[in-house]
Motif scaffolding. Structure first.
Motif, PDB file in Angstrom:
ATOM      1  N   ALA A  80       0.838  -1.198   0.000  1.00  0.00           N
ATOM      2  CA  ALA A  80       0.000   0.000   0.000  1.00  0.00           C
ATOM      3  C   ALA A  80       0.875   1.250   0.000  1.00  0.00           C
ATOM      4  O   ALA A  80       1.756   1.395   0.848  1.00  0.00           O
ATOM      5  N   GLN A  81       0.616   2.130  -0.938  1.00  0.00           N
ATOM      6  CA  GLN A  81       1.380   3.374  -1.051  1.00  0.00           C
ATOM      7  C   GLN A  81       0.760   4.465  -0.188  1.00  0.00           C
ATOM      8  O   GLN A  81      -0.453   4.585  -0.104  1.00  0.00           O
ATOM      9  N   LEU A  82       1.612   5.278   0.447  1.00  0.00           N
ATOM     10  CA  LEU A  82       1.114   6.383   1.267  1.00  0.00           C
ATOM     11  C   LEU A  82       1.424   7.739   0.637  1.00  0.00           C
ATOM     12  O   LEU A  82       0.586   8.633   0.638  1.00  0.00           O
ATOM     13  N   THR A  83       2.631   7.902   0.111  1.00  0.00           N
ATOM     14  CA  THR A  83       2.995   9.161  -0.545  1.00  0.00           C
ATOM     15  C   THR A  83       3.438   8.876  -1.971  1.00  0.00           C
ATOM     16  O   THR A  83       4.040   7.835  -2.242  1.00  0.00           O
ATOM     17  N   GLN A  84       3.186   9.820  -2.880  1.00  0.00           N
ATOM     18  CA  GLN A  84       3.445   9.563  -4.295  1.00  0.00           C
ATOM     19  C   GLN A  84       4.374  10.595  -4.957  1.00  0.00           C
ATOM     20  O   GLN A  84       4.480  10.638  -6.180  1.00  0.00           O
ATOM     21  N   THR A  85       5.019  11.405  -4.132  1.00  0.00           N
ATOM     22  CA  THR A  85       6.071  12.304  -4.642  1.00  0.00           C
ATOM     23  C   THR A  85       7.165  12.401  -3.582  1.00  0.00           C
ATOM     24  O   THR A  85       6.960  11.997  -2.436  1.00  0.00           O
ATOM     25  N   LYS A 140       5.880  11.713 -10.112  1.00  0.00           N
ATOM     26  CA  LYS A 140       5.220  10.747  -9.242  1.00  0.00           C
ATOM     27  C   LYS A 140       6.005   9.438  -9.167  1.00  0.00           C
ATOM     28  O   LYS A 140       6.480   8.920 -10.175  1.00  0.00           O
ATOM     29  N   LEU A 141       6.113   8.930  -7.939  1.00  0.00           N
ATOM     30  CA  LEU A 141       6.772   7.644  -7.702  1.00  0.00           C
ATOM     31  C   LEU A 141       6.310   7.108  -6.344  1.00  0.00           C
ATOM     32  O   LEU A 141       5.833   7.874  -5.504  1.00  0.00           O
ATOM     33  N   PRO A 142       6.396   5.805  -6.132  1.00  0.00           N
ATOM     34  CA  PRO A 142       5.980   5.231  -4.834  1.00  0.00           C
ATOM     35  C   PRO A 142       7.009   5.571  -3.762  1.00  0.00           C
ATOM     36  O   PRO A 142       7.845   4.750  -3.394  1.00  0.00           O
ATOM     37  N   TYR A 143       6.941   6.794  -3.289  1.00  0.00           N
ATOM     38  CA  TYR A 143       7.988   7.343  -2.426  1.00  0.00           C
ATOM     39  C   TYR A 143       8.014   6.675  -1.058  1.00  0.00           C
ATOM     40  O   TYR A 143       9.063   6.272  -0.574  1.00  0.00           O
ATOM     41  N   THR A 144       6.856   6.580  -0.423  1.00  0.00           N
ATOM     42  CA  THR A 144       6.762   5.898   0.873  1.00  0.00           C
ATOM     43  C   THR A 144       5.616   4.897   0.812  1.00  0.00           C
ATOM     44  O   THR A 144       4.507   5.247   0.395  1.00  0.00           O
ATOM     45  N   ALA A 145       5.876   3.681   1.225  1.00  0.00           N
ATOM     46  CA  ALA A 145       4.848   2.635   1.147  1.00  0.00           C
ATOM     47  C   ALA A 145       4.879   1.753   2.388  1.00  0.00           C
ATOM     48  O   ALA A 145       5.890   1.662   3.081  1.00  0.00           O
ATOM     49  N   PHE A 146       3.753   1.122   2.648  1.00  0.00           N
ATOM     50  CA  PHE A 146       3.682   0.113   3.696  1.00  0.00           C
ATOM     51  C   PHE A 146       4.134  -1.205   3.086  1.00  0.00           C
ATOM     52  O   PHE A 146       3.711  -1.565   1.979  1.00  0.00           O
ATOM     53  N   MET A 147       4.977  -1.918   3.811  1.00  0.00           N
ATOM     54  CA  MET A 147       5.482  -3.189   3.306  1.00  0.00           C
ATOM     55  C   MET A 147       5.649  -4.186   4.445  1.00  0.00           C
ATOM     56  O   MET A 147       5.732  -3.812   5.620  1.00  0.00           O
TER      57      MET A 147
END
Length: 338
Positions: free
Chosen positions: A110-115, A220-227
């Motif tokens: 799950a992605q939280l931030t996208q830049t 835009k990129l999957p900068y911060t995600a839950f893993m």
């Protein structure tokens, strides 16, 4: 006779109690504890804090235990060692683990931030017109830690404007993340790369001024995600779906809410920061679209992430999108959570 009647009455009472208990409301299921380790405490993660304080995780039967584990390496170590269940950290860390040949891959779910969440801060405000990136050449630039997403996104942007960070700048990268703002405030560097709310704090204090956004420039990129580790996800799929549902509700709420409302919802996580500074920082992130609207990690954004890593010389080989990204929970959450 009395004893017999008393015994019969007592038996009837016990039967009635059992019937009432059986027909009454069942005891609520015990909440499942999920231990999250976040790489830093940041306004950048507003949807997570909103989901916690608005009770969205509790609605899903999840009890969040949130700890801050400063640094991507420390956060990933905690995840791999079982110290936490879920890591909130830059997606590049899962790629580093994969490149080392892990038998139990770390999966982005799950992605939280996208830049990128950093801003270029100068000692003087921008005076009229658009910022000319070439003015950085020959300057002393206080950057972020080598190999981390902030620094890679920063270098990606600089190279886009024809600046070689290692040759065209006096680049400082040996200062710990937590001490970068202090170093700049004490006089180190002409320019610095900062997250919020520190950028806004400096503007309020007259110590620095935001003149450009690395988030806008790097795309835009999957900068911060839950893993989490694949083995853990496979054993707890229902929990991960509920977790992602709660996150999606938090993301929906942040998108629909004003900076004032978001600040009020998350202020408890930043007790030492002025509310007006929090509000300004939240507004800045909202305006540039830093908060992901859902948890789905887009393949094009994933490729952009690897382009950034490649440009920084930190990518040994490209990792296929499907290898360490699982969008099934985020896709279902987006469809079902309103």
């Amino acid at each position: 006779m009395f004893s017999k009647r008393w015994g019969t009455a007592l038996a009837m009472v016990l039967v009635m109690i059992m019937m009432v208990t059986a027909c009454g409301p069942k005891k609520a299921e015990e909440a499942v504890k999920v231990r999250i380790g976040e790489v830093t405490r940041s306004l950048f993660y507003a949807p997570q804090y909103a989901a916690i304080n608005k009770g969205f995780f509790k609605e899903q039967g999840i009890d969040i235990e949130l700890t801050t584990t400063p640094g991507g390496d420390k956060t990933m170590t905690a995840l791999l060692s079982g110290g936490i269940d879920v890591a909130l950290v830059g997606s590049e860390t899962s790629i580093y683990v994969q490149q080392q040949g892990s038998g139990d891959p770390v999966i982005n779910f799950a992605q939280l931030t996208q830049t990128d969440g950093t801003f270029l801060v100068a000692r003087k405000p921008l005076s009229g017109g658009k910022f000319d990136w070439s003015t950085l050449k020959g300057s002393t630039f206080l950057g972020q830690r080598k190999g981390g997403m902030p620094q890679m996104a920063g270098e990606f942007t600089l190279k886009k404007y024809g600046i070689n960070p290692q040759k065209d700048l006096n680049l400082i990268q040996n200062i710990e993340f937590a001490n970068i703002a202090t170093a700049y405030a004490s006089g180190t560097g002409e320019f610095v790369q900062l997250f919020e709310p520190q950028a806004t704090i400096f503007e309020k204090q007259g110590k620095g001024y935001v003149i450009a956004s690395f988030g806008v420039e790097s795309g835009k990129l999957p900068y911060t995600a839950f893993m989490a580790k694949k083995s853990y996800i496979d054993k707890n799929k229902e929990v991960f779906q509920k977790f992602t549902n709660a996150l999606q509700k938090g993301q929906n709420w942040v998108q629909a809410s004003s900076a004032d409302e978001i600040t009020a919802a998350i202020v408890s996580f930043f007790p030492d920061t002025d509310k007006e500074i929090l509000k300004g920082s939240v507004q800045r992130y909202k305006e540039q679209g830093s908060f992901a609207t859902d948890g789905i990690i887009d393949e094009q954004e994933w490729n952009n992430l690897q382009n950034v890593m490649e440009a920084a010389g930190e990518l040994k080989s490209r990792v296929d999108f499907k290898t360490i990204v699982n969008n099934q929970f985020a896709e279902k959450a987006k469809q079902t959570v309103k």
